[in-house]
Design a protein around this motif. Structure first.
Motif, PDB file in Angstrom:
ATOM      1  N   TYR A 142      26.843  42.476  45.499  1.00 39.64           N
ATOM      2  CA  TYR A 142      28.211  42.419  44.979  1.00 39.64           C
ATOM      3  C   TYR A 142      29.225  42.519  46.113  1.00 39.64           C
ATOM      4  O   TYR A 142      30.360  42.080  45.967  1.00 39.64           O
ATOM      5  CB  TYR A 142      28.440  43.545  43.971  1.00 39.64           C
ATOM      6  CG  TYR A 142      28.323  44.922  44.554  1.00 39.64           C
ATOM      7  CD1 TYR A 142      29.445  45.564  45.063  1.00 39.64           C
ATOM      8  CD2 TYR A 142      27.110  45.589  44.614  1.00 39.64           C
ATOM      9  CE1 TYR A 142      29.355  46.827  45.607  1.00 39.64           C
ATOM     10  CE2 TYR A 142      27.001  46.854  45.163  1.00 39.64           C
ATOM     11  CZ  TYR A 142      28.125  47.471  45.650  1.00 39.64           C
ATOM     12  OH  TYR A 142      28.031  48.709  46.206  1.00 39.64           O
ATOM     13  N   GLU A 143      28.813  43.045  47.270  1.00 41.29           N
ATOM     14  CA  GLU A 143      29.750  43.163  48.387  1.00 41.29           C
ATOM     15  C   GLU A 143      30.234  41.797  48.846  1.00 41.29           C
ATOM     16  O   GLU A 143      31.436  41.586  49.036  1.00 41.29           O
ATOM     17  CB  GLU A 143      29.100  43.886  49.583  1.00 41.29           C
ATOM     18  CG  GLU A 143      28.662  45.301  49.286  1.00 41.29           C
ATOM     19  CD  GLU A 143      27.187  45.366  49.005  1.00 41.29           C
ATOM     20  OE1 GLU A 143      26.606  44.294  48.678  1.00 41.29           O
ATOM     21  OE2 GLU A 143      26.610  46.463  49.096  1.00 41.29           O
ATOM     22  N   LEU A 178      32.544  40.245  46.340  1.00 46.31           N
ATOM     23  CA  LEU A 178      33.853  40.898  46.403  1.00 46.31           C
ATOM     24  C   LEU A 178      34.654  40.368  47.582  1.00 46.31           C
ATOM     25  O   LEU A 178      35.836  40.018  47.455  1.00 46.31           O
ATOM     26  CB  LEU A 178      33.627  42.403  46.532  1.00 46.31           C
ATOM     27  CG  LEU A 178      34.609  43.376  45.896  1.00 46.31           C
ATOM     28  CD1 LEU A 178      35.100  42.874  44.562  1.00 46.31           C
ATOM     29  CD2 LEU A 178      33.923  44.719  45.745  1.00 46.31           C
ATOM     30  N   ALA A 179      34.001  40.287  48.746  1.00 46.80           N
ATOM     31  CA  ALA A 179      34.693  39.790  49.936  1.00 46.80           C
ATOM     32  C   ALA A 179      35.080  38.330  49.773  1.00 46.80           C
ATOM     33  O   ALA A 179      36.153  37.905  50.206  1.00 46.80           O
ATOM     34  CB  ALA A 179      33.802  39.978  51.166  1.00 46.80           C
ATOM     35  N   LEU A 224      35.788  36.611  46.968  1.00 43.58           N
ATOM     36  CA  LEU A 224      36.893  36.414  46.026  1.00 43.58           C
ATOM     37  C   LEU A 224      38.172  37.106  46.477  1.00 43.58           C
ATOM     38  O   LEU A 224      39.219  36.947  45.850  1.00 43.58           O
ATOM     39  CB  LEU A 224      36.490  36.918  44.636  1.00 43.58           C
ATOM     40  CG  LEU A 224      35.394  36.115  43.953  1.00 43.58           C
ATOM     41  CD1 LEU A 224      35.071  36.691  42.588  1.00 43.58           C
ATOM     42  CD2 LEU A 224      35.809  34.659  43.823  1.00 43.58           C
ATOM     43  N   ALA A 225      38.115  37.865  47.556  1.00 47.72           N
ATOM     44  CA  ALA A 225      39.316  38.551  48.030  1.00 47.72           C
ATOM     45  C   ALA A 225      40.280  37.578  48.695  1.00 47.72           C
ATOM     46  O   ALA A 225      41.490  37.802  48.697  1.00 47.72           O
ATOM     47  CB  ALA A 225      38.933  39.662  49.006  1.00 47.72           C
ATOM     48  N   ARG A 278      39.403  32.025  46.336  1.00 51.06           N
ATOM     49  CA  ARG A 278      39.508  32.295  44.904  1.00 51.06           C
ATOM     50  C   ARG A 278      39.940  31.034  44.161  1.00 51.06           C
ATOM     51  O   ARG A 278      39.394  30.691  43.112  1.00 51.06           O
ATOM     52  CB  ARG A 278      40.504  33.434  44.677  1.00 51.06           C
ATOM     53  CG  ARG A 278      40.339  34.141  43.358  1.00 51.06           C
ATOM     54  CD  ARG A 278      41.070  35.472  43.350  1.00 51.06           C
ATOM     55  NE  ARG A 278      42.399  35.396  43.891  1.00 51.06           N
ATOM     56  CZ  ARG A 278      42.867  36.201  44.835  1.00 51.06           C
ATOM     57  NH1 ARG A 278      42.081  37.129  45.347  1.00 51.06           N
ATOM     58  NH2 ARG A 278      44.097  36.086  45.264  1.00 51.06           N
ATOM     59  N   PHE A 314      37.097  28.659  43.910  1.00 54.95           N
ATOM     60  CA  PHE A 314      36.120  29.084  42.897  1.00 54.95           C
ATOM     61  C   PHE A 314      36.643  28.841  41.491  1.00 54.95           C
ATOM     62  O   PHE A 314      35.898  28.390  40.617  1.00 54.95           O
ATOM     63  CB  PHE A 314      35.782  30.564  43.087  1.00 54.95           C
ATOM     64  CG  PHE A 314      34.789  31.073  42.102  1.00 54.95           C
ATOM     65  CD1 PHE A 314      33.465  30.662  42.165  1.00 54.95           C
ATOM     66  CD2 PHE A 314      35.167  31.950  41.104  1.00 54.95           C
ATOM     67  CE1 PHE A 314      32.540  31.116  41.256  1.00 54.95           C
ATOM     68  CE2 PHE A 314      34.244  32.414  40.188  1.00 54.95           C
ATOM     69  CZ  PHE A 314      32.933  32.004  40.267  1.00 54.95           C
ATOM     70  N   GLU A 315      37.919  29.117  41.264  1.00 50.25           N
ATOM     71  CA  GLU A 315      38.495  28.895  39.932  1.00 50.25           C
ATOM     72  C   GLU A 315      38.445  27.407  39.572  1.00 50.25           C
ATOM     73  O   GLU A 315      38.117  27.045  38.437  1.00 50.25           O
ATOM     74  CB  GLU A 315      39.938  29.400  39.893  1.00 50.25           C
ATOM     75  CG  GLU A 315      40.060  30.909  40.014  1.00 50.25           C
ATOM     76  CD  GLU A 315      41.508  31.372  40.115  1.00 50.25           C
ATOM     77  OE1 GLU A 315      42.408  30.521  39.992  1.00 50.25           O
ATOM     78  OE2 GLU A 315      41.732  32.582  40.332  1.00 50.25           O
ATOM     79  N   VAL A 373      36.331  25.144  40.737  1.00 50.68           N
ATOM     80  CA  VAL A 373      34.939  24.772  40.506  1.00 50.68           C
ATOM     81  C   VAL A 373      34.419  25.371  39.199  1.00 50.68           C
ATOM     82  O   VAL A 373      33.558  24.785  38.533  1.00 50.68           O
ATOM     83  CB  VAL A 373      34.091  25.225  41.707  1.00 50.68           C
ATOM     84  CG1 VAL A 373      32.622  25.131  41.374  1.00 50.68           C
ATOM     85  CG2 VAL A 373      34.397  24.374  42.919  1.00 50.68           C
ATOM     86  N   ALA A 374      34.954  26.542  38.839  1.00 48.16           N
ATOM     87  CA  ALA A 374      34.534  27.171  37.585  1.00 48.16           C
ATOM     88  C   ALA A 374      35.014  26.363  36.390  1.00 48.16           C
ATOM     89  O   ALA A 374      34.359  26.320  35.346  1.00 48.16           O
ATOM     90  CB  ALA A 374      35.065  28.602  37.508  1.00 48.16           C
ATOM     91  N   ALA A 419      30.095  26.222  39.840  1.00 48.71           N
ATOM     92  CA  ALA A 419      30.071  27.677  39.742  1.00 48.71           C
ATOM     93  C   ALA A 419      28.717  28.145  39.250  1.00 48.71           C
ATOM     94  O   ALA A 419      28.057  27.473  38.451  1.00 48.71           O
ATOM     95  CB  ALA A 419      31.175  28.157  38.804  1.00 48.71           C
ATOM     96  N   LEU A 423      28.738  36.350  40.023  1.00 48.02           N
ATOM     97  CA  LEU A 423      29.684  37.014  39.121  1.00 48.02           C
ATOM     98  C   LEU A 423      28.998  38.106  38.310  1.00 48.02           C
ATOM     99  O   LEU A 423      29.585  39.165  38.055  1.00 48.02           O
ATOM    100  CB  LEU A 423      30.306  35.982  38.176  1.00 48.02           C
ATOM    101  CG  LEU A 423      31.696  35.475  38.521  1.00 48.02           C
ATOM    102  CD1 LEU A 423      32.258  34.652  37.393  1.00 48.02           C
ATOM    103  CD2 LEU A 423      32.628  36.643  38.820  1.00 48.02           C
ATOM    104  N   LEU A 464      28.713  41.195  40.374  1.00 47.82           N
ATOM    105  CA  LEU A 464      30.020  41.823  40.537  1.00 47.82           C
ATOM    106  C   LEU A 464      30.430  42.561  39.269  1.00 47.82           C
ATOM    107  O   LEU A 464      30.912  43.698  39.313  1.00 47.82           O
ATOM    108  CB  LEU A 464      31.046  40.753  40.902  1.00 47.82           C
ATOM    109  CG  LEU A 464      32.415  41.242  41.348  1.00 47.82           C
ATOM    110  CD1 LEU A 464      32.287  42.341  42.384  1.00 47.82           C
ATOM    111  CD2 LEU A 464      33.219  40.087  41.900  1.00 47.82           C
ATOM    112  N   ARG A 465      30.225  41.919  38.138  1.00 48.14           N
ATOM    113  CA  ARG A 465      30.596  42.552  36.869  1.00 48.14           C
ATOM    114  C   ARG A 465      29.762  43.802  36.616  1.00 48.14           C
ATOM    115  O   ARG A 465      30.267  44.814  36.120  1.00 48.14           O
ATOM    116  CB  ARG A 465      30.435  41.553  35.724  1.00 48.14           C
ATOM    117  CG  ARG A 465      31.679  40.682  35.524  1.00 48.14           C
ATOM    118  CD  ARG A 465      31.445  39.512  34.604  1.00 48.14           C
ATOM    119  NE  ARG A 465      30.591  39.774  33.492  1.00 48.14           N
ATOM    120  CZ  ARG A 465      31.015  39.916  32.218  1.00 48.14           C
ATOM    121  NH1 ARG A 465      32.298  39.824  31.960  1.00 48.14           N
ATOM    122  NH2 ARG A 465      30.165  40.128  31.259  1.00 48.14           N
TER     123      ARG A 465
END
Lengths: 103, 103
Positions: free
Chosen positions: A3-4, A7-8, A10-11, A16, A19-20, A22-23, A69, A74, A77-78
């Motif tokens: 998850y690290e 997190l890095a 999507l920071a 971001r 990714f959005e 592509v999602a 995606a 994810l 992370l969740r």
DNA sequence: CAGATTCGTAAGCCACCCCTTACGGTAAGT
DNA sequence: ACTTACCGTAAGGGGTGGCTTACGAATCTG
């Protein structure tokens, strides 16, 4: 477990946004770079970071690479955030109880 | 609305460790710095970032400041990720369907 | 085969982030 | 009032991250 890196990844605002996009729908590198204020190699580097984090997957279609995606990153992370959420809530409830000794 | 700052705040390992510690039990700045490989001012700066992201709250107790985890920032972040999760899953299902045109 | 398209990687540059030391300010203790 | 404890902020330096340009590899097209 990883998850690290998610997190890095999507920071960063640009990553971001990639990714959005592509999602919402899989896309090629050039297409993504076309609707972004950065160069194509920059997008390529961002996609590598997203891929390492398990957030996207690649499928080659001739000369172009389609990125999509991927739920794995994810999910990690969740899971991590849900764990934190539990700790925060229990502690938060305890503090509220201490703040109101009168009643 | 402010999930960006929460995301950036939790991306740093030191800040994440601080938040996890505080999520387990509220603590003062000096105590946190004592069990970390960084100086006290560094912890103070990290706590400011966490506070700006709505992840922690402060309560003064005499000369020392007690920091506690706050649900607000985490709630924003979880909401954002849940939204992404939906998009990713629907698109993922669509791709699976396309990959198996035979049946 | 030659040209064009699409992409990843290397090298380099610049800004930002994190850390440290130094200082000032507030509250408690004697 | 003086000292001690605890903290936030300013100033500065070192390392890293993200961007660009340049180059080479792979695939499709004529």
């Amino acid at each position: 477990m990883a998850y690290e890196s998610a997190l890095a990844a999507l920071a960063d605002p640009t990553r971001r946004q990639i990714f959005e996009t592509v999602a919402a729908a899989p896309s090629s590198v050039g297409l993504l770079a076309g609707q972004l204020p950065v160069s194509r190699p920059a997008v390529s580097q961002h996609l590598k970071a997203l891929s390492d984090a398990g957030l996207v997957t690649v499928t080659k279609q001739g000369t172009r690479n389609i990125y999509a995606a991927c739920p794995d990153g994810l999910a990690d992370l969740r899971r991590y955030l849900d764990g934190l959420w539990g700790d925060v809530l229990t502690n938060f409830a305890k503090d509220i109880a201490k703040e109101l000794p009168n009643d």
